[in-house]
Design a protein around this motif. Sequence first.
Motif, PDB file in Angstrom:
ATOM      1  N   PHE A 106     -43.835 -13.645  46.823  1.00  0.00           N
ATOM      2  CA  PHE A 106     -43.875 -12.811  45.612  1.00  0.00           C
ATOM      3  C   PHE A 106     -43.925 -13.697  44.367  1.00  0.00           C
ATOM      4  N   ALA A 107     -43.111 -14.765  44.374  1.00  0.00           N
ATOM      5  CA  ALA A 107     -42.969 -15.609  43.180  1.00  0.00           C
ATOM      6  C   ALA A 107     -44.258 -16.313  42.790  1.00  0.00           C
ATOM      7  N   PHE A 108     -45.104 -16.651  43.772  1.00  0.00           N
ATOM      8  CA  PHE A 108     -46.344 -17.318  43.358  1.00  0.00           C
ATOM      9  C   PHE A 108     -47.517 -16.349  43.253  1.00  0.00           C
ATOM     10  N   SER A 109     -47.286 -15.079  43.559  1.00  0.00           N
ATOM     11  CA  SER A 109     -48.413 -14.144  43.472  1.00  0.00           C
ATOM     12  C   SER A 109     -48.122 -12.973  42.523  1.00  0.00           C
ATOM     13  N   TRP A 110     -47.552 -11.907  43.060  1.00  0.00           N
ATOM     14  CA  TRP A 110     -47.413 -10.700  42.251  1.00  0.00           C
ATOM     15  C   TRP A 110     -46.469 -10.847  41.065  1.00  0.00           C
ATOM     16  N   ALA A 111     -45.550 -11.795  41.098  1.00  0.00           N
ATOM     17  CA  ALA A 111     -44.633 -11.947  39.959  1.00  0.00           C
ATOM     18  C   ALA A 111     -45.400 -12.346  38.704  1.00  0.00           C
ATOM     19  N   PRO A 112     -46.041 -13.541  38.685  1.00  0.00           N
ATOM     20  CA  PRO A 112     -46.774 -13.887  37.459  1.00  0.00           C
ATOM     21  C   PRO A 112     -48.030 -13.035  37.268  1.00  0.00           C
ATOM     22  N   LEU A 113     -48.707 -12.700  38.382  1.00  0.00           N
ATOM     23  CA  LEU A 113     -49.964 -11.955  38.252  1.00  0.00           C
ATOM     24  C   LEU A 113     -49.743 -10.537  37.749  1.00  0.00           C
ATOM     25  N   GLY A 114     -48.595  -9.989  38.061  1.00  0.00           N
ATOM     26  CA  GLY A 114     -48.272  -8.640  37.596  1.00  0.00           C
ATOM     27  C   GLY A 114     -48.209  -8.562  36.078  1.00  0.00           C
ATOM     28  N   TRP A 115     -47.954  -9.682  35.435  1.00  0.00           N
ATOM     29  CA  TRP A 115     -47.952  -9.719  33.972  1.00  0.00           C
ATOM     30  C   TRP A 115     -49.271 -10.281  33.446  1.00  0.00           C
ATOM     31  N   LEU A 116     -49.781 -11.310  34.135  1.00  0.00           N
ATOM     32  CA  LEU A 116     -50.961 -12.027  33.629  1.00  0.00           C
ATOM     33  C   LEU A 116     -52.236 -11.192  33.678  1.00  0.00           C
ATOM     34  N   VAL A 117     -52.567 -10.647  34.848  1.00  0.00           N
ATOM     35  CA  VAL A 117     -53.860  -9.968  34.994  1.00  0.00           C
ATOM     36  C   VAL A 117     -54.006  -8.777  34.026  1.00  0.00           C
ATOM     37  N   PRO A 118     -53.015  -7.886  33.938  1.00  0.00           N
ATOM     38  CA  PRO A 118     -53.209  -6.802  32.970  1.00  0.00           C
ATOM     39  C   PRO A 118     -53.417  -7.337  31.552  1.00  0.00           C
ATOM     40  N   SER A 119     -52.715  -8.430  31.217  1.00  0.00           N
ATOM     41  CA  SER A 119     -52.811  -8.931  29.836  1.00  0.00           C
ATOM     42  C   SER A 119     -54.175  -9.538  29.523  1.00  0.00           C
ATOM     43  N   GLU A 120     -54.968  -9.854  30.542  1.00  0.00           N
ATOM     44  CA  GLU A 120     -56.255 -10.475  30.220  1.00  0.00           C
ATOM     45  C   GLU A 120     -57.460  -9.553  30.393  1.00  0.00           C
ATOM     46  N   ILE A 121     -57.230  -8.310  30.741  1.00  0.00           N
ATOM     47  CA  ILE A 121     -58.382  -7.430  30.968  1.00  0.00           C
ATOM     48  C   ILE A 121     -58.651  -6.439  29.834  1.00  0.00           C
ATOM     49  N   VAL A 148     -51.793   0.566  35.121  1.00  0.00           N
ATOM     50  CA  VAL A 148     -50.759   1.391  35.747  1.00  0.00           C
ATOM     51  C   VAL A 148     -50.434   0.865  37.150  1.00  0.00           C
ATOM     52  N   LEU A 149     -51.500   0.580  37.936  1.00  0.00           N
ATOM     53  CA  LEU A 149     -51.250   0.244  39.339  1.00  0.00           C
ATOM     54  C   LEU A 149     -50.667  -1.153  39.558  1.00  0.00           C
ATOM     55  N   ILE A 150     -51.093  -2.136  38.765  1.00  0.00           N
ATOM     56  CA  ILE A 150     -50.590  -3.498  39.036  1.00  0.00           C
ATOM     57  C   ILE A 150     -49.073  -3.594  38.829  1.00  0.00           C
ATOM     58  N   PRO A 151     -48.533  -3.166  37.667  1.00  0.00           N
ATOM     59  CA  PRO A 151     -47.070  -3.224  37.552  1.00  0.00           C
ATOM     60  C   PRO A 151     -46.356  -2.299  38.536  1.00  0.00           C
ATOM     61  N   MET A 152     -47.005  -1.166  38.865  1.00  0.00           N
ATOM     62  CA  MET A 152     -46.377  -0.244  39.816  1.00  0.00           C
ATOM     63  C   MET A 152     -46.263  -0.912  41.198  1.00  0.00           C
ATOM     64  N   PHE A 153     -47.382  -1.480  41.654  1.00  0.00           N
ATOM     65  CA  PHE A 153     -47.361  -2.161  42.946  1.00  0.00           C
ATOM     66  C   PHE A 153     -46.380  -3.338  42.922  1.00  0.00           C
ATOM     67  N   GLN A 154     -46.344  -4.051  41.776  1.00  0.00           N
ATOM     68  CA  GLN A 154     -45.445  -5.212  41.706  1.00  0.00           C
ATOM     69  C   GLN A 154     -44.018  -4.788  42.046  1.00  0.00           C
ATOM     70  N   GLN A 155     -43.615  -3.645  41.516  1.00  0.00           N
ATOM     71  CA  GLN A 155     -42.253  -3.188  41.771  1.00  0.00           C
ATOM     72  C   GLN A 155     -42.092  -2.575  43.159  1.00  0.00           C
ATOM     73  N   LEU A 156     -43.179  -1.940  43.673  1.00  0.00           N
ATOM     74  CA  LEU A 156     -43.064  -1.290  44.982  1.00  0.00           C
ATOM     75  C   LEU A 156     -43.122  -2.267  46.160  1.00  0.00           C
TER      76      LEU A 156
END
Length: 524
Positions: free
Chosen positions: A404-419, A290-298
Motif C-alpha cells: 500500500f505504502a509504495f502504491s495506493w498511498a502516494p498515488l491516491g493523492w498524486l494521480v487525482p492532483s495531476e489530472i 471520486v473512485l481513486i480516494p474511495m478505493f484507497q480507503q476501501l
Amino acid sequence: MAGGGLSSSVSKKEYNGNLTCYVLLTCLVTGFGGIMFGYDIGISGGVTSMPAFLEKFFPSVYHQEEMVQSNSQYCKFNSQSLTMFTSSLYLAALVASFVAARVTKSLGRRWSMLLGGTIFLCGALLNAAAIHVSMLILGRVLLGIGVGFSIQSIPLYVSEMAPYKHRGALNSIFQLSITIGILIANLVNFFSSKYIKGDNAWRVSLGGAAVPALIITLSGFFVCETPNSLIEREEYAKARQQLRRIRGVYDVDAEFDDLMAASLVSKSMTGSPWASLLKRKYRPQLVLAVLIPMFQQLTGINVVMFYAPELFSSLGSGQNVALMSAVVTGIVNVASTFIAVFGLDKFGRRRLFQVGGIIMLIFQASVAGLIGAKFGWTGVSETPMTKLYSIILLTCICCFVSAFAFSWAPLGWLVPSEIFPLEIRSSGQAVVAAVNMLLTFAVAQAFLTSLCHLKYGLFAMFAVIVLVMTLFVQFFVPETKDIPIEETWKLWRKHWYWKKFVQEDHHHDHDHHRAVDHFGRFPN
Ligand code: BGC
C-alpha cells in the motif's frame, strides 16, 4: 495495454531560477502538516487499547474486555462511542475541507495553514486535559477541523511554491511525512504505555499532537503567500516580487506570464467551478476524483493504521506486544514509502498501482485465511495463538502495508492532483479530499461492528475490493508519468473508453488560446 495508452511527447518548458532555501523551508512546513495528520491516524488505536483510558471513558468496553474468555474475539471492541472517538475527526475534516477551500481561495493559503494549526493545537490540548468523554470528542472534532484546513491548503501551498520539476518528489514527501507521523504516534503509544503510569500515559499520547501543530502554526506567521494566490487576488506587483524571491533570480518573466495566463483562463470560466465539474467533458476526471480516494480507503489500510493494537490484543497477544506490532507496521510503512519517492517518476504510476495491487490482494486474502483458520465463524479459539502464528500474521499484515505504502498511498493523492485542468483543479481537489475523509470516517466507524458481524469475511471483502480496483486501474487509468500537468487533459482523447466523453470537445484548446491572445503577450 488497455487504459495505458500514453504517447504524446511534449516539450518541457524551462523557467529561470533554482530550488531555493526558502522553498526548502516550505517543504519543512508541509512535512509538519503531514506529521500532524499522520500522528492522528496512528495515535487513536494505541490509546484505545490502554486499560486506564478505557476504564475512564469507555467503562463498558473495559469490562467487556475483562470477560473475553466467554466472548467472541471478533466482537470484543464493538462500541459505537469508542468508534466515534476515532472517526469523529474525519467527519469534521470532511466538512472543514470545503470551508477551507473558500478561505484558501479568498484569503490565501497562509491563512488556512495558520487557522488549521491553531484549531488543531486547541484540539490537542483539550484532548490531553479531558476529564469527560464529551471533551474527548470535542477535542477530536477540533483536531479534524485542523486536519481539514491543513490537508486542503498545505499540499496546494507547496506545489505552488515548488519549481515544477520538483513537484512530484515534494508530493510524495508529503505522504512520507504522513507515515512518519503515524510511526511517531506508534512509538509514543508504546513508550507511554510502557513507562508512564495511569492516566498520564494517554494524556501524553494525545497531547503529543500539539508539537507538530505548534510548529506549523508558528511557521504560518513567517512564511509568505504563493505568487499564484497573490495573482488570484490581483496583487500583481507583490506576486512578481515574491516569485523573484522564491526562485532566487530577477528575471522570472516566463514563469510569471504563464501564471498570469493560467489565472486568466481560470477567471474566464463562467459559472461555479463546482457545477463545471459535472460537465460531460470532465467526466473522466470526476470519476477518478471520486473512485481513486474511495478505493484507497476501501483497501482496508486504516483498519491496520487505526486498529492494529486492538486487532492484535483481540487476537490474544498482550498489550505491549500489540503496541509493538503497531510500531513494526509503522516502520514498514515509512520504509516502503521511499520506493514511491524514487520509483514514481521512474517506473510510472500504473506499474506501481498494479504491482502494489497484486501484492495487497495476496496478503489481504492471507490475513482473512489466517484469522478464519484460527477463530473460525464463532470467534472462539480452543487454544491461544502461538508465537509462530502471530509472527506469520504480522508478516502478512506488513507485506500488505508495504505494498500500500509504495502504491495506493502516494498515488491516491498524486494521480487525482495531476489530472484536473486548472479551471476545475481546486474544486476537484476538494472533492478528492472530501471523498478520502468520508471513506476514512466510514471505514473507521464501521470496522469494529463489521468485524463483529462479518468476522474474517471482512478481510476477504477487502481483498475482493483490491482485485476490483486493480482491474479498474488496468482499464481506466491512463499513465501520467512524464506529462506536464497542463497537458494531461489530452490523454483522455486517446483513451479507449474515455475518448467518447471528450473527443468532440475543443473548448480547452479554445479557452487556452483565447486567454493567451487576450492577455496580449503570448504567442500561440
Ligand atoms: C491515506 C491514509 C492512510 C495513510 C497510511 C494515506 O495516503 O490517505 O488514510 O492512513 O496513507 O500511511
